[in-house]
Design a protein around this motif. Sequence first.
Motif, mmCIF file in Angstrom:
data_model
loop_
_atom_site.group_PDB
_atom_site.id
_atom_site.type_symbol
_atom_site.label_atom_id
_atom_site.label_comp_id
_atom_site.label_asym_id
_atom_site.label_seq_id
_atom_site.Cartn_x
_atom_site.Cartn_y
_atom_site.Cartn_z
ATOM 1 N N PRO A 21 21.011 9.422 -0.071
ATOM 2 C CA PRO A 21 20.180 9.930 1.022
ATOM 3 C C PRO A 21 18.828 10.456 0.536
ATOM 4 C CG PRO A 21 22.446 10.619 1.340
ATOM 5 C CD PRO A 21 22.382 9.984 -0.012
ATOM 6 N N TYR A 22 18.826 11.083 -0.637
ATOM 7 C CA TYR A 22 17.569 11.624 -1.167
ATOM 8 C C TYR A 22 16.607 10.502 -1.545
ATOM 9 C CZ TYR A 22 14.242 14.173 -4.044
ATOM 10 O OH TYR A 22 13.076 14.699 -4.572
ATOM 11 N N SER A 23 17.116 9.478 -2.270
ATOM 12 C CA SER A 23 16.231 8.375 -2.668
ATOM 13 C C SER A 23 15.712 7.628 -1.445
ATOM 14 C CB SER A 23 16.951 7.418 -3.621
ATOM 15 O OG SER A 23 17.938 6.645 -2.959
ATOM 16 N N SER A 24 16.554 7.474 -0.439
ATOM 17 C CA SER A 24 16.136 6.816 0.793
ATOM 18 C C SER A 24 15.038 7.613 1.487
ATOM 19 C CB SER A 24 17.336 6.642 1.722
ATOM 20 O OG SER A 24 16.944 6.045 2.940
ATOM 21 N N ALA A 25 15.196 8.932 1.528
ATOM 22 C CA ALA A 25 14.189 9.781 2.166
ATOM 23 C C ALA A 25 12.872 9.728 1.415
ATOM 24 C CB ALA A 25 14.700 11.218 2.242
ATOM 25 N N ARG A 26 12.930 9.710 0.088
ATOM 26 C CA ARG A 26 11.696 9.638 -0.694
ATOM 27 C C ARG A 26 10.998 8.296 -0.500
ATOM 28 N NH1 ARG A 26 9.606 13.360 -0.443
ATOM 29 N NH2 ARG A 26 8.097 12.630 -1.982
ATOM 30 N N MET A 27 11.778 7.210 -0.434
ATOM 31 C CA MET A 27 11.176 5.901 -0.231
ATOM 32 C C MET A 27 10.540 5.803 1.147
ATOM 33 S SD MET A 27 10.703 3.096 -2.003
ATOM 34 C CE MET A 27 9.059 2.874 -1.315
ATOM 35 N N GLN A 28 11.211 6.354 2.146
ATOM 36 C CA GLN A 28 10.645 6.368 3.493
ATOM 37 C C GLN A 28 9.352 7.171 3.519
ATOM 38 O OE1 GLN A 28 12.010 4.693 6.346
ATOM 39 N NE2 GLN A 28 9.951 5.147 7.090
ATOM 40 N N ALA A 29 9.337 8.298 2.835
ATOM 41 C CA ALA A 29 8.125 9.120 2.779
ATOM 42 C C ALA A 29 6.983 8.373 2.088
ATOM 43 C CB ALA A 29 8.420 10.430 2.056
ATOM 44 N N GLY A 30 7.318 7.615 1.041
ATOM 45 C CA GLY A 30 6.296 6.822 0.366
ATOM 46 C C GLY A 30 5.681 5.778 1.287
ATOM 47 N N LEU A 31 6.518 5.107 2.042
ATOM 48 C CA LEU A 31 6.024 4.117 2.995
ATOM 49 C C LEU A 31 5.143 4.761 4.059
ATOM 50 C CD1 LEU A 31 9.305 2.051 3.513
ATOM 51 C CD2 LEU A 31 7.251 1.288 2.283
ATOM 52 N N GLU A 32 5.569 5.906 4.565
ATOM 53 C CA GLU A 32 4.805 6.596 5.603
ATOM 54 C C GLU A 32 3.422 7.000 5.090
ATOM 55 O OE1 GLU A 32 5.673 6.962 8.681
ATOM 56 O OE2 GLU A 32 7.826 6.541 8.674
ATOM 57 N N ALA A 33 3.348 7.390 3.824
ATOM 58 C CA ALA A 33 2.065 7.808 3.258
ATOM 59 C C ALA A 33 1.147 6.625 2.973
ATOM 60 C CB ALA A 33 2.311 8.601 1.968
ATOM 61 N N VAL A 34 1.724 5.496 2.584
ATOM 62 C CA VAL A 34 0.920 4.333 2.204
ATOM 63 C C VAL A 34 0.461 3.521 3.411
ATOM 64 C CG1 VAL A 34 1.116 2.040 1.117
ATOM 65 C CG2 VAL A 34 1.824 4.096 -0.134
ATOM 66 N N TRP A 35 1.281 3.468 4.429
ATOM 67 C CA TRP A 35 1.021 2.547 5.543
ATOM 68 C C TRP A 35 -0.374 2.689 6.155
ATOM 69 C CZ3 TRP A 35 4.866 -0.557 4.696
ATOM 70 C CH2 TRP A 35 5.119 -1.627 5.567
ATOM 71 N N PRO A 36 -0.868 3.904 6.431
ATOM 72 C CA PRO A 36 -2.209 4.003 7.020
ATOM 73 C C PRO A 36 -3.313 3.505 6.098
ATOM 74 C CG PRO A 36 -0.991 6.049 7.329
ATOM 75 C CD PRO A 36 -0.206 5.216 6.359
ATOM 76 N N LEU A 37 -3.072 3.524 4.784
ATOM 77 C CA LEU A 37 -4.080 3.082 3.830
ATOM 78 C C LEU A 37 -4.185 1.559 3.763
ATOM 79 C CD1 LEU A 37 -3.102 5.552 0.978
ATOM 80 C CD2 LEU A 37 -5.145 5.704 2.395
ATOM 81 N N MET A 38 -3.259 0.877 4.390
ATOM 82 C CA MET A 38 -3.215 -0.578 4.364
ATOM 83 C C MET A 38 -4.364 -1.230 5.132
ATOM 84 S SD MET A 38 -0.118 -3.052 5.698
ATOM 85 C CE MET A 38 1.001 -1.660 5.586
ATOM 86 N N ASP A 39 -4.916 -0.520 6.088
ATOM 87 C CA ASP A 39 -5.858 -1.110 7.023
ATOM 88 C C ASP A 39 -7.058 -1.749 6.338
ATOM 89 O OD1 ASP A 39 -6.569 -1.486 9.917
ATOM 90 O OD2 ASP A 39 -8.315 -0.304 9.309
ATOM 91 N N GLU A 40 -7.558 -1.098 5.279
ATOM 92 C CA GLU A 40 -8.741 -1.627 4.598
ATOM 93 C C GLU A 40 -8.515 -3.010 4.006
ATOM 94 O OE1 GLU A 40 -11.827 0.880 2.363
ATOM 95 O OE2 GLU A 40 -9.985 2.053 2.209
ATOM 96 N N LEU A 41 -7.284 -3.305 3.619
ATOM 97 C CA LEU A 41 -6.996 -4.607 3.023
ATOM 98 C C LEU A 41 -7.224 -5.747 4.010
ATOM 99 C CD1 LEU A 41 -3.694 -3.685 1.148
ATOM 100 C CD2 LEU A 41 -5.886 -4.280 0.072
ATOM 101 N N PHE A 42 -7.156 -5.443 5.291
ATOM 102 C CA PHE A 42 -7.275 -6.473 6.324
ATOM 103 C C PHE A 42 -8.521 -6.303 7.190
ATOM 104 C CE2 PHE A 42 -2.645 -5.655 5.714
ATOM 105 C CZ PHE A 42 -2.367 -6.833 5.033
ATOM 106 N N THR A 43 -9.427 -5.445 6.781
ATOM 107 C CA THR A 43 -10.669 -5.229 7.527
ATOM 108 C C THR A 43 -11.768 -6.056 6.889
ATOM 109 O OG1 THR A 43 -10.016 -2.986 8.140
ATOM 110 C CG2 THR A 43 -12.349 -3.526 8.318
ATOM 111 N N ALA A 44 -12.272 -7.027 7.609
ATOM 112 C CA ALA A 44 -13.260 -7.949 7.058
ATOM 113 C C ALA A 44 -14.599 -7.252 6.844
ATOM 114 C CB ALA A 44 -13.436 -9.143 7.982
ATOM 115 N N HIS A 45 -15.189 -7.467 5.692
ATOM 116 C CA HIS A 45 -16.534 -6.994 5.377
ATOM 117 C C HIS A 45 -17.511 -8.127 5.665
ATOM 118 C CE1 HIS A 45 -19.956 -5.613 2.908
ATOM 119 N NE2 HIS A 45 -19.433 -4.401 3.031
ATOM 120 N N ALA A 46 -18.753 -7.770 5.952
ATOM 121 C CA ALA A 46 -19.762 -8.794 6.264
ATOM 122 C C ALA A 46 -19.902 -9.805 5.129
ATOM 123 C CB ALA A 46 -21.103 -8.130 6.553
ATOM 124 N N VAL A 47 -19.808 -9.343 3.890
ATOM 125 C CA VAL A 47 -19.902 -10.246 2.739
ATOM 126 C C VAL A 47 -18.773 -11.273 2.778
ATOM 127 C CG1 VAL A 47 -19.598 -10.373 0.230
ATOM 128 C CG2 VAL A 47 -21.149 -8.678 1.220
#
Length: 294
Positions: free
Chosen positions: A196-222
């Motif tokens: 349960p602890y490892s599962s909770a930590r992995m879920q927390a990691g995903l929750e923290a990373v997910w919002p940072l994903m957006d830049e990978l798919f945001t097109a730049h003018a270049v």
Amino acid sequence: MSDDHVYLSLAEASHGPEGEERWAYGTGFADPLLGVDTTVPAGLDGADLAAYCLMLGDDALVLAQRLIEWCTRAPELEEEVALSNIGLDLLGQARLLLTRAGQADGSGRDEDAFAYWREDHEFRNVRLVETPNGDFAYSIARLLVFSAARHALYERLAAGFGDPVVAAVAARGVKELAYHREYATAWLLRLGGGTPYSSARMQAGLEAVWPLMDELFTAHAVELRLGVDPAELREPVLAELAAAVTEAGLTVPEALPLARIGGRAGRDGVHTEHLSPLLAELQVVARAHPGATW
């Protein structure tokens, strides 16, 4: 190779009979640019090509630096070796891409000039890669998201990008990133299906990373001027990630966009407070001994 989970079967096609293609830069010592014409193709804007190489190269360089920080700190010795080798793979990609930037912009700057003699606002990496490592679960979540997105992008670049050098780097990088993605997914399943602890930590990691994903798919003018639109990769990559997260018995986080400052982010040199100290550590020896060779 078994088909125990979704990514093992995806990665199997990218491995040779003895798995040697996993470590293209780390142990293969094959030059991915052998026989490739390094002349900037006619009709391709050199400044745009250089800027794009910096985007891709800086992503790889900064994440490599973060991964190397796990050496002596990972949960097991084997993971220190694995993460260090993944970092070396990314460093190999960064070296080629930064060198290409110097060729494309006509400055003749080499990889060291770009890596050691730029300030933080001159770096063009996404903010995802510069965040501190956090706990092991966070770093695994970050590696999973980055490698899945970059694998999909490199597949497209290898298939038809206008610059043969970038296409060749991408073709080699696809093989490495397939393993990076598999490695991260194996740990996702191990932690998500563990205690349960490892599962909770992995879920927390995903929750923290997910919002940072957006830049990978945001097109730049270049990128758009070069005919690359990472937004087209968003849905297929999110589907792959969702399948892996669900298989691990975890919940797919809500894909909230990363806050952007005045519409600008890492691709425009707007970074978190974490990049400056990372670069200070990366650059300290070169700046203390300018002109030295080693």
